[in-house]
Design an enzyme around this catalytic site. Structure first.
Site, mmCIF file in Angstrom:
data_model
loop_
_atom_site.group_PDB
_atom_site.id
_atom_site.type_symbol
_atom_site.label_atom_id
_atom_site.label_comp_id
_atom_site.label_asym_id
_atom_site.label_seq_id
_atom_site.Cartn_x
_atom_site.Cartn_y
_atom_site.Cartn_z
ATOM 1 N N SER A 16 20.492 41.073 -2.944
ATOM 2 C CA SER A 16 21.121 40.459 -3.696
ATOM 3 C C SER A 16 22.395 40.234 -4.041
ATOM 4 O O SER A 16 22.730 41.850 -4.499
ATOM 5 C CB SER A 16 19.936 39.844 -5.297
ATOM 6 N N LYS A 67 10.609 31.360 -7.901
ATOM 7 C CA LYS A 67 10.889 30.489 -8.459
ATOM 8 C C LYS A 67 9.234 29.804 -9.438
ATOM 9 O O LYS A 67 9.975 28.780 -10.768
ATOM 10 C CB LYS A 67 11.688 29.760 -7.997
ATOM 11 N N ASN A 88 15.282 29.334 -12.077
ATOM 12 C CA ASN A 88 15.626 30.800 -11.797
ATOM 13 C C ASN A 88 16.553 31.596 -13.396
ATOM 14 O O ASN A 88 16.934 32.486 -12.250
ATOM 15 C CB ASN A 88 17.299 30.244 -10.954
HETATM 16 P P1 NDP Z 1 13.109 25.034 1.348
HETATM 17 O O1 NDP Z 1 12.783 26.211 2.359
HETATM 18 O O2 NDP Z 1 12.809 24.347 0.352
HETATM 19 O O3 NDP Z 1 13.585 23.701 2.156
HETATM 20 C C1 NDP Z 1 13.842 23.656 3.949
HETATM 21 C C2 NDP Z 1 15.021 22.901 3.649
HETATM 22 O O4 NDP Z 1 15.520 23.113 5.123
HETATM 23 C C3 NDP Z 1 13.973 21.643 4.803
HETATM 24 O O5 NDP Z 1 14.492 20.379 3.300
HETATM 25 C C4 NDP Z 1 13.516 21.351 5.837
HETATM 26 O O6 NDP Z 1 12.984 20.325 5.923
HETATM 27 C C5 NDP Z 1 14.731 21.957 5.913
HETATM 28 N N1 NDP Z 1 15.030 22.454 7.595
HETATM 29 C C6 NDP Z 1 15.116 24.220 7.151
HETATM 30 N N2 NDP Z 1 14.837 23.849 8.711
HETATM 31 C C7 NDP Z 1 15.251 22.668 9.111
HETATM 32 C C8 NDP Z 1 15.806 22.631 10.557
HETATM 33 N N3 NDP Z 1 15.514 22.941 11.674
HETATM 34 N N4 NDP Z 1 16.506 21.551 10.803
HETATM 35 C C9 NDP Z 1 16.505 20.105 9.506
HETATM 36 N N5 NDP Z 1 16.154 20.481 8.960
HETATM 37 C C10 NDP Z 1 15.665 21.779 8.779
HETATM 38 O O7 NDP Z 1 14.738 25.898 0.673
HETATM 39 P P2 NDP Z 1 15.895 25.632 -0.161
HETATM 40 O O8 NDP Z 1 15.370 24.165 -0.943
HETATM 41 O O9 NDP Z 1 15.121 26.734 -1.124
HETATM 42 O O10 NDP Z 1 17.339 26.447 0.555
HETATM 43 C C11 NDP Z 1 17.866 25.255 0.949
HETATM 44 C C12 NDP Z 1 19.136 26.039 1.480
HETATM 45 O O11 NDP Z 1 19.853 26.596 0.452
HETATM 46 C C13 NDP Z 1 19.110 27.273 2.291
HETATM 47 O O12 NDP Z 1 19.733 27.675 2.950
HETATM 48 C C14 NDP Z 1 19.128 28.458 0.652
HETATM 49 O O13 NDP Z 1 19.979 29.203 1.683
HETATM 50 C C15 NDP Z 1 20.187 27.707 0.198
HETATM 51 N N6 NDP Z 1 20.735 27.681 -1.656
HETATM 52 C C16 NDP Z 1 21.820 28.241 -1.200
HETATM 53 C C17 NDP Z 1 21.348 28.111 -3.066
HETATM 54 C C18 NDP Z 1 23.487 28.922 -3.256
HETATM 55 O O14 NDP Z 1 23.412 29.327 -4.374
HETATM 56 N N7 NDP Z 1 24.468 28.074 -2.504
HETATM 57 C C19 NDP Z 1 20.644 28.402 -3.959
HETATM 58 C C20 NDP Z 1 19.395 27.736 -3.122
HETATM 59 C C21 NDP Z 1 19.275 27.900 -2.030
HETATM 60 P P3 NDP Z 1 11.657 19.955 6.253
HETATM 61 O O15 NDP Z 1 11.321 19.145 4.804
HETATM 62 O O16 NDP Z 1 11.629 19.460 6.991
HETATM 63 O O17 NDP Z 1 10.939 20.641 6.365
#
Ligand code: NDP
Length: 276
Positions: A16, A67, A88
């Site tokens: 982190s 969370k 968060n």
């Molecule tokens: P979740 O696991 O809740 O959701 C993942 C999402 O990505 C779903 O919509 C999933 O689709 C989709 N997905 C995963 N793999 C693929 C793929 N190969 N092709 C297409 N779609 C895909 O994750 P979070 O919502 O918690 O996080 C999402 C991203 O946001 C992460 O990369 C995380 O690091 C980033 N993030 C950044 C933050 C920041 O402060 N910059 C804060 C929070 C998150 P499906 O529903 O079909 O499975």
């Protein structure tokens, strides 16, 4: 020490960046804040939090996988935390009550509007993904009054559910990646596809020369999505590092009533990321 103690709790927690960010905030604001990392017990989140409070901890940032547990632990929730269904930021008040908030959404909105000068009002926004992060940003994003928000996801039913849950806040629709129609002013990639070097298969026509693209992911190298967006001629590509710093600043503000200047912190974090 005579400092007020805060921490980030998660599992794992080693990587982190929050302790680093908040320690810099404390320096730039001269606030007497000490900020730690706490490895949470995945079988007993409440126990981990109780122990931290017993040692005098005043607030927590909460990350994966807690969370939702944090939402349940709290006694009061901000409107955006309720909408996000995830938390968060926790505040432990003297009367024993626990306030829950979610600053992720306001973090990305502030990065886009303040740090990058993009006014969301009246713009067409495409969001890729329908996971926890996207749910967290929808309320603050819609409060900027975009003309329309389209949520596209691999699993279309999850996008549809989000569109329904937020329909009262603005024009929100859902579809699959290949079914996205038209061009957009702002495209936010909230999928974790970039983690595995993959691209959501949206039509190239979503990008025009004025389109701003934002990948919530960040790293030393430009994300696959932002590389693609740049190649398609997007006017600006932004990664999620600013979102990370801005959500932290909002949490710091909730705890301390003081808003740290994020610019020097973001610059230092970018430098350290590049150096690896
Ligand atoms: P979740 O696991 O809740 O959701 C993942 C999402 O990505 C779903 O919509 C999933 O689709 C989709 N997905 C995963 N793999 C693929 C793929 N190969 N092709 C297409 N779609 C895909 O994750 P979070 O919502 O918690 O996080 C999402 C991203 O946001 C992460 O990369 C995380 O690091 C980033 N993030 C950044 C933050 C920041 O402060 N910059 C804060 C929070 C998150 P499906 O529903 O079909 O499975």
């Amino acid at each position: 020490s005579n400092k007020d103690v805060y921490a980030v709790i998660g599992s794992p927690i080693k990587h982190s960046k929050s302790p680093w960010i908040h320690t810099l905030f404390a320096e730039v604001t001269q606030e007497p804040v000490e900020y730690k990392a706490v490895l949470g017990n995945e079988q007993d989140f409440a126990g981990s939090v109780d122990a931290f409070r017993a040692e005098g901890g005043l607030g927590l940032n909460v990350t994966v996988p807690f969370k939702q547990d944090a939402f349940n632990y709290a006694t009061e929730h901000s409107e955006r935390a309720k909408r996000a269904g995830a938390v968060n930021t926790l505040v432990f008040r003297e009367d024993g009550s626990v306030l829950a908030d979610n600053t992720d959404g306001v973090g990305i909105v502030r990065d886009i509007t303040k740090n990058h000068g993009f006014n969301i009002q009246g713009q067409r926004v495409l969001i890729l993904g329908a996971g926890g992060a996207v749910r967290g940003i929808l309320e603050p994003l819609l409060s900027e009054q975009p003309s329309a928000v389209v949520i596209a996801n691999r699993t279309v039913s999850k996008a549809e559910e989000l569109a329904q849950d937020f329909a009262d806040l603005g024009s929100v629709s859902a579809c699959g990646f290949v079914d996205v129609e038209g061009a957009f002013d702002l495209i936010i990639n909230g999928t974790s596809a970039s983690l595995s070097g993959e691209l959501p298969p949206v039509p190239e026509t979503v990008i025009q020369s004025s389109t701003v693209c934002y990948d919530m992911m960040y790293g030393a190298e430009m994300t696959v999505f932002n590389q693609w967006a740049q190649k398609q001629g997007a006017s600006q590509v932004i990664d999620g590092l600013g979102m990370l710093v801005e959500q932290a600043a909002e949490s710091f503000f909730i705890w301390r009533g003081v808003r740290p200047d994020t610019t020097p912190v973001l610059t230092a974090l970018r430098d350290s990321l590049k150096q690896g």
